[in-house]
Scaffold this active site. Structure first.
Site, PDB file in Angstrom:
ATOM      1  N   ARG A 206       0.842  -1.220   0.000  1.00 32.31           N
ATOM      2  CA  ARG A 206       0.000   0.000   0.000  1.00 32.31           C
ATOM      3  C   ARG A 206       0.873   1.263   0.000  1.00 32.31           C
ATOM      4  O   ARG A 206       0.524   2.270   0.599  1.00 32.31           O
ATOM      5  CB  ARG A 206      -0.955   0.036   1.198  1.00 32.31           C
ATOM      6  CG  ARG A 206      -1.918  -1.110   1.264  1.00 32.31           C
ATOM      7  CD  ARG A 206      -2.921  -1.098   0.097  1.00 32.31           C
ATOM      8  NE  ARG A 206      -3.874  -2.182   0.240  1.00 32.31           N
ATOM      9  CZ  ARG A 206      -3.680  -3.418  -0.220  1.00 32.31           C
ATOM     10  NH1 ARG A 206      -2.574  -3.725  -0.890  1.00 32.31           N
ATOM     11  NH2 ARG A 206      -4.589  -4.347  -0.050  1.00 32.31           N
TER      12      ARG A 206
ATOM     13  N   SER B 111     -11.155  -1.076   3.161  1.00 32.69           N
ATOM     14  CA  SER B 111     -10.389  -1.269   4.414  1.00 32.69           C
ATOM     15  C   SER B 111      -9.920   0.081   4.931  1.00 32.69           C
ATOM     16  O   SER B 111      -9.255   0.820   4.202  1.00 32.69           O
ATOM     17  CB  SER B 111      -9.153  -2.126   4.150  1.00 32.69           C
ATOM     18  OG  SER B 111      -9.547  -3.339   3.572  1.00 32.69           O
TER      19      SER B 111
ATOM     20  N   GLU C 191      -5.516   3.467   6.014  1.00 32.62           N
ATOM     21  CA  GLU C 191      -5.154   3.220   4.615  1.00 32.62           C
ATOM     22  C   GLU C 191      -5.607   4.392   3.738  1.00 32.62           C
ATOM     23  O   GLU C 191      -4.832   4.863   2.902  1.00 32.62           O
ATOM     24  CB  GLU C 191      -5.774   1.898   4.156  1.00 32.62           C
ATOM     25  CG  GLU C 191      -5.310   1.492   2.786  1.00 32.62           C
ATOM     26  CD  GLU C 191      -5.887   0.159   2.345  1.00 32.62           C
ATOM     27  OE1 GLU C 191      -5.685  -0.859   3.028  1.00 32.62           O
ATOM     28  OE2 GLU C 191      -6.542   0.150   1.286  1.00 32.62           O
TER      29      GLU C 191
END
Ligand code: FAD
Length: 337
Positions: free
Chosen positions: A164, A235, A332
């Site tokens: 990520r 998420s 995130e």
């Protein structure tokens, strides 16, 4: 480039959070990019690039320019004995692009089906799902430096991809406008189906990119709340990555803690969703801000939650996971303060 003032962002972010931007424009061609570059050099205000708004949380109104990237187009750039190279402009919808490659008979992107958002934002956090990341197939991308107007080409190495993470997120956020992305899709496909849920769903099937894509779509629809029905950004926390020794110590106190060995042998990724679930957050709700009852990792807007209310839930989750496990969760999505 047409500039609108005081524009609502409610329909431009998948959380469906109400916030206003002082200025709003759409980038549809090179002239618009030049106009944005000029606007930036004359105005001492922040400019934020927007794709599908599926990885952003607006805590407040935005006192600057939001420029939605609407560059369109996709094609087969070249082909050799081993692979085809397909390119898409940044404003293309990611899932539509994935399906287009599959419909052309190409494999490589099927595990990334149904991830919301645009092609141009996909490299920012190196999107990943079901054991595959964008970096598996990304060949190169083009970007414009909004501070110098230079047109730049990045090969995979320059993108500095991680979990990520990318160069664009860690060092060049808001400085580079990604205009197009090229993928190398091998002619001899390699299937990635060892992920929990996928393997069972595909047992006994003849594997093709289309079959895997359909299985991924079904799994995602079963597990994740649909942003068109309930606001969310997927998420909300990254899965924590830790040293094997720290993981083993934590696991000895918390039976059932999931662990996934990383390519660096001394690291293990654990499940943020499991940690949050153990703290009893699934289905929690304060007013319209809450946690999905389907998935503990997903924060949801039941209707009129503000960005600050959602962020408060996130902070409370971070504190409780830290208190119980000593693990600090990192968001995130990008939180715009
Ligand atoms: C239901 C749901 C499920 C999800 N599942 C996953 C998943 O499985 N895996 C995963 O990795 N992510 C997932 N996400 C997160 C999200 O879909 C991805 O991060 C996606 O790539 C964001 O794309 P976007 O166009 O919406 O970006 P935005 O949210 O609009 O922007 C994200 C960031 O990219 C920047 N940006 C946007 N376009 C450009 C551009 N052209 N050039 C430079 N910077 C740009 C923005 O400034 C911002 O910093 C999910 C989200 C939702 C809502």
């Amino acid at each position: 480039m047409k500039i609108n003032e005081n524009v609502s962002l409610k329909d431009l972010n998948t959380f469906g959070v109400e916030a206003k931007t002082k200025y709003y424009s759409e980038i549809s061609n090179l002239l618009d990019i030049e106009a944005l570059f000029e606007w930036k050099s004359k105005n001492n205000l922040p400019a934020l690039l927007l794709g599908g708004g599926s990885n952003l949380l607006f805590k407040n109104d935005f006192d600057g320019m939001i420029a939605k990237v609407c560059l369109m187009g996709k094609d087969i750039a070249k082909e050799d004995d081993e692979a085809v190279y397909v390119s898409a402009a940044a404003g293309e919808n990611w899932h539509d692009f994935v399906r287009w490659t599959i419909d052309q008979g190409f494999a490589g992107l099927e595990n990334l089906s149904l991830i919301p958002g645009s092609v141009g934002a996909a490299p920012i956090q190196n999107i990943g799902a079901y054991g595959v990341e964008l970096s598996n197939t990304l060949h190169s991308l083009q970007a414009v430096n909004l501070e110098t107007a230079d047109i730049l080409e990045f090969d995979k190495e320059l993108c500095q991809f991680g979990y990520r993470e990318s160069f664009f997120k860690s060092q060049a956020l808001d400085k580079l406008l990604i205009t197009s992305v090229t993928f190398r899709l091998p002619k001899k496909p390699e299937w990635h189906i060892n992920y929990a849920g996928l393997r069972e769903a595909l047992a006994g099937e003849v594997l093709t990119a289309d079959v895997i894509s359909q299985a991924v779509i079904s799994e995602r629809q079963r597990k994740l709340p649909n942003p068109s029905q309930i606001g969310n950004a997927g998420s909300f926390f990254k899965n924590p990555v830790m040293k094997v020794t720290d993981f083993e110590t934590l696991k000895s106190d918390h039976e059932g803690l999931p662990g996934f060995p990383q390519t660096h042998n001394d690291e293990v990724k654990t499940s943020a969703g499991w940690l949050i679930d153990q703290c009893g957050w699934k289905g929690h709700r304060v007013g319209d801000a809450g946690v999905s009852d389907k998935h503990a990792l997903v924060l949801v807007n039941h209707g009129n939650a503000t960005g600050s209310e959602l962020w408060q839930v996130a902070e409370d989750i971070i504190a409780s996971v830290e208190g119980k496990f000593g693990v600090t969760l990192e968001p995130e999505p990008r939180v715009i303060k």
